[in-house]
Design an enzyme around this catalytic site. Structure first.
Site, PDB file in Angstrom:
ATOM      1  N   TYR A   1      23.509 -15.202  -8.776  1.00 56.49           N
ATOM      2  CA  TYR A   1      24.220 -14.380  -9.760  1.00 56.49           C
ATOM      3  C   TYR A   1      25.404 -15.154 -10.342  1.00 56.49           C
ATOM      4  O   TYR A   1      25.599 -15.192 -11.560  1.00 56.49           O
ATOM      5  CB  TYR A   1      24.693 -13.080  -9.117  1.00 56.49           C
ATOM      6  CG  TYR A   1      25.339 -12.126 -10.104  1.00 56.49           C
ATOM      7  CD1 TYR A   1      24.549 -11.275 -10.873  1.00 56.49           C
ATOM      8  CD2 TYR A   1      26.722 -12.092 -10.277  1.00 56.49           C
ATOM      9  CE1 TYR A   1      25.128 -10.406 -11.794  1.00 56.49           C
ATOM     10  CE2 TYR A   1      27.313 -11.235 -11.190  1.00 56.49           C
ATOM     11  CZ  TYR A   1      26.504 -10.383 -11.947  1.00 56.49           C
ATOM     12  OH  TYR A   1      27.089  -9.532 -12.865  1.00 56.49           O
TER      13      TYR A   1
ATOM     14  N   LYS B   1      25.901 -16.342 -14.360  1.00 55.38           N
ATOM     15  CA  LYS B   1      27.013 -15.930 -15.206  1.00 55.38           C
ATOM     16  C   LYS B   1      27.905 -17.106 -15.597  1.00 55.38           C
ATOM     17  O   LYS B   1      28.527 -17.093 -16.666  1.00 55.38           O
ATOM     18  CB  LYS B   1      27.820 -14.841 -14.502  1.00 55.38           C
ATOM     19  CG  LYS B   1      27.071 -13.517 -14.380  1.00 55.38           C
ATOM     20  CD  LYS B   1      26.664 -12.960 -15.747  1.00 55.38           C
ATOM     21  CE  LYS B   1      26.033 -11.589 -15.651  1.00 55.38           C
ATOM     22  NZ  LYS B   1      25.697 -11.006 -16.974  1.00 55.38           N
TER      23      LYS B   1
END
Length: 297
Positions: free
Chosen positions: A157, A161
């Site tokens: 994750y 990002k």
């Protein structure tokens, strides 16, 4: 002219991950300003609820799409242009989260295919449409503080990002002399489906979290101010706290500290003392000033 000039009656917004949370809140804001809205999401159940919330008028259309599939994005473009004729406001907001280990390749694919390639697919498919608009247009990409400060525990994750942040920055530079503004939305703790919220949830919002509508309003404010970064505070974390955390993370590079020193046990006293210092003092510290000089050179 303000970057919010794009949010006006007659213009079309297309929002991925738009059937709940922040995406739905931005869609609601767009509708309040008279925009036509194309909502893109993976969940048919959420799409049906979103259309109900947005009023179900002819100015609202929903599309069930997996943004990780480029072919589905191409088909979506054809449908949206046939339905609305243009897209002036593009928000690439679709995202997922999961937990997994370094040997779990499926975990990395699940996160990166949606969070990163969903953005890449959206840009490659819709940027020509948005930049060809007759008037002002805008592209908003949703990032995460985890892609900036990189807290331990969810490498896929965080990496997705971090990459999204880099893409948005590069896109902003490449479109700097056009009528299309680019913005990176970085929410704080927000009560969305990822945190137990959403239009189908009965869970009570935690006191520290913002409502998605607050994030949408903050994005609008930052767009109106002509800002690229819209890094949201929340009810627990102030903007000054965010800035200190980001400065500390950059300091790992500049001061050659161990990676992710903020979370290492041997650095806890230093971090606590650092967070108590005045932000203006920290922003004027020699190490950080030197980093700025090196970037300019």
């Amino acid at each position: 002219m303000s970057n919010t000039a794009v949010i006006k009656p007659g213009n079309t917004s297309l929002i991925t991950g738009g059937a709940s949370g922040i995406g739905l809140a931005v869609a609601t804001l767009c509708r309040k300003h008279g925009m036509r809205v194309a909502i893109v999401d993976y969940s048919n159940e959420y799409l049906a609820k979103a259309k109900e919330i947005l009023g179900g008028s002819e100015d609202v259309e929903t599309y069930q799409v997996d943004v990780s599939d480029l072919n589905q994005l191409h088909r979506l473009k054809d449908k949206v242009l046939e339905r609305f004729g243009s897209v002036e406001f593009l928000m690439l907001n679709a995202g997922v989260s999961a937990k997994g280990g370094w040997n779990d390749v499926d975990y990395f694919h699940k996160i990166l295919d949606t969070n990163l390639y969903g953005v890449i697919n959206g840009i490659s498919t819709f940027m020509p449409v948005v930049t060809s608009a007759s008037g002002p247009s805008a592209i908003v990409i949703t990032g995460s503080k985890q892609g900036i400060t990189n807290p331990p525990g969810n490498p896929a994750y965080n990496a997705s990002k971090a990459a999204v942040k880099a893409l948005a920055e590069h896109l902003s530079y490449d479109l700097r002399d056009t009528k299309t503004s680019v913005h990176l939305l970085v929410p704080g703790w927000t009560f969305t489906g990822m945190s137990g919220g959403g239009p189908l949830s009965n869970t009570e919002k935690p006191a520290g979290a913002w409502w998605p509508e607050q994030v949408a309003d903050y994005l609008y404010q930052k767009m109106d101010e002509g800002k690229f970064y819209a890094i949201c505070p929340d009810n627990d974390v102030t903007s000054d706290m965010d800035k200190k955390r980001m400065l500390w993370s950059n300091g790992d590079l500049v001061d050659e500290r161990p990676a992710l020193s903020r979370w290492r046990e041997t650095w806890q006293d230093d971090v606590k003392a650092y967070m108590k210092r005045d932000l203006n003092d920290l922003m004027g510290s020699p190490n950080l000033s030197q980093m700025g000089n090196e970037i300019e050179e």
